[in-house]
Scaffold this motif. Structure first.
Motif: not given
Length: 285
Positions: A117-130, A151-166
Motif C-alpha cells: 500500500x505504500x512506503x515511508x522513509x524517515x531520515x535523521x541522526x542516530x544516537x544511543x539513548x542516554x 526473545x528474553x535471551x536477547x539483550x536489547x538497547x534503545x536508539x534515538x533517531x532525530x528526524x531530519x526529513x521524511x
C-alpha cells in the motif's frame, strides 16, 4: 451522505507503482499523519546506515527495529538487539551522530493485487539513548507495544533517531514531510485495529462488501457481476478504501479503487462500527 472516490480503472498492470490513486478532493489524512501512523505501527521497517554500507554489492539494511515509538519532541525511539550493526555503530560513534534512514513498508493485511500500500522513509541522526532517559523511553516503548521483546535471551538497547526529513509514497500520493510537521502529527486512531478489522470484513462480510458496488454509478455492473471481488484495502478515521477486482468485461487482473467517506471522522472502533452500519445500509437501499 457517503461520497465514494471516483474509481480508477487503469490499474491492471502488475506494477506496484501503478496502483489506483484517489481523487484529489477526497478527505484524507495529511502526509505527516500518514508517516506518523506508519512509524508508530508494527509494520515492517528496515534501518539503513549509508556510511556503513559494504563496498561490495549487497542488500541494504542494518537490521529491523523490534519496536518503535515517537517522543513528544518528535524523535523516534527504536528498540534493537544490542548485537545488531545499528546498535554497535551508534555505540562506537562516541557521541557523534550517525546518519540513518528507516524505510517502512506497508503491506495490506488481506489478499489483494498490488498488496504493497505504500512506503515511508524517515531520515535523521542516530544516537544511543542516554542512561538518564532509558527508563522513561522504555516505558514509552512498552506502552506502544505491550507485548514486549519476543526473545528474553536477547539483550536489547534503545536508539534515538532525530528526524531530519521524511517522505511517504502511498495510496494517497507522494509527499515530503518536515520534522516539525511530523512531531505535531498524531497517528490514526484506528491504526492499531486496522488489520483485524479488514481481515474480519474480508472473511465474514464478503456479500455486504460487494453491495458497495451499487454506490459507484457507472462502474456498478462490472463490479456487481458474479465472480467480481470487493476487498477492503484500508480504513482510517475518514473512510474506507475498497479494491474491486475480477471485473466483468475487463482483462484479467484489472482492478480499481473506490473511497467511501464516513459522514464524520471516527475516533474509535465503536464509532467505526456505527459508520460501517450506515454505509452498508446506504448500499442496500
Amino acid at each position: 451522505m457517503f461520497r465514494p472516490g471516483i474509481p480508477r480503472t487503469g490499474a491492471d498492470s502488475g506494477s506496484e507503482r501503478e496502483q489506483p490513486r484517489p481523487v484529489e478532493d477526497a478527505r484524507a489524512p495529511d502526509a505527516a499523519e500518514r508517516v506518523r501512523t506508519l512509524v508508530e505501527s508494527s509494520v515492517s521497517a528496515v534501518l539503513d546506515i549509508p556510511s556503513a554500507r559494504p563496498t561490495e554489492t549487497a542488500a541494504l539494511g542494518h537490521g529491523s527495529p523490534e519496536a518503535r515509538a515517537v517522543t513528544e519532541d518528535g524523535d523516534v525511539v527504536l528498540l534493537v538487539p544490542a548485537a545488531s550493526p545499528a546498535a554497535q555503530l551508534a555505540a562506537r560513534a562516541s557521541g557523534d551522530e550517525v546518519t540513518a534512514v528507516m524505510e517502512i513498508t506497508d503491506v495490506a493485511p488481506v489478499a489483494v493485487p498490488h498488496r504493497v500500500r505504500g512506503r515511508a522513509w524517515v531520515a535523521g541522526w542516530l544516537t544511543p539513548v542516554g542512561r538518564e532517559e532509558r527508563a522513561d523511553l522504555a516505558r514509552l516503548i512498552t506502552a506502544r507495544h505491550p507485548g514486549g521483546p519476543p526473545a528474553a535471551d536477547i539483550a536489547w538497547v534503545l536508539l534515538r533517531l532525530e528526524v531530519g526529513e521524511a517522505y511517504v509514497d502511498d495510496l494517497w500520493g507522494a509527499e515530503s514531510v518536515e520534522p516539525d510537521d511530523f512531531a505535531a502529527a498524531s497517528p490514526d486512531p484506528l491504526a492499531p485495529h486496522e488489520a483485524e478489522l479488514l481481515q474480519h470484513l474480508a472473511a465474514s462480510h464478503d456479500d455486504q462488501m460487494r453491495t458497495l458496488c451499487g454506490l459507484l454509478g457507472d462502474p456498478g455492473p462490472a463490479c456487481a457481476a458474479a465472480g467480481a471481488r470487493a476487498v477492503p484495502l484500508s480504513v482510517d478515521r475518514y473512510g474506507m478504501r475498497v479494491r474491486f477486482c475480477d471485473l466483468e468485461g475487463h482483462q484479467a487482473g484489472a482492478c480499481f479503487d473506490a473511497r467511501f467517506e464516513f459522514p464524520d471522522p471516527v475516533d474509535d472502533v465503536a464509532q467505526l462500527r456505527q459508520a460501517m452500519r450506515l454505509l452498508f445500509a446506504a448500499a442496500a437501499e
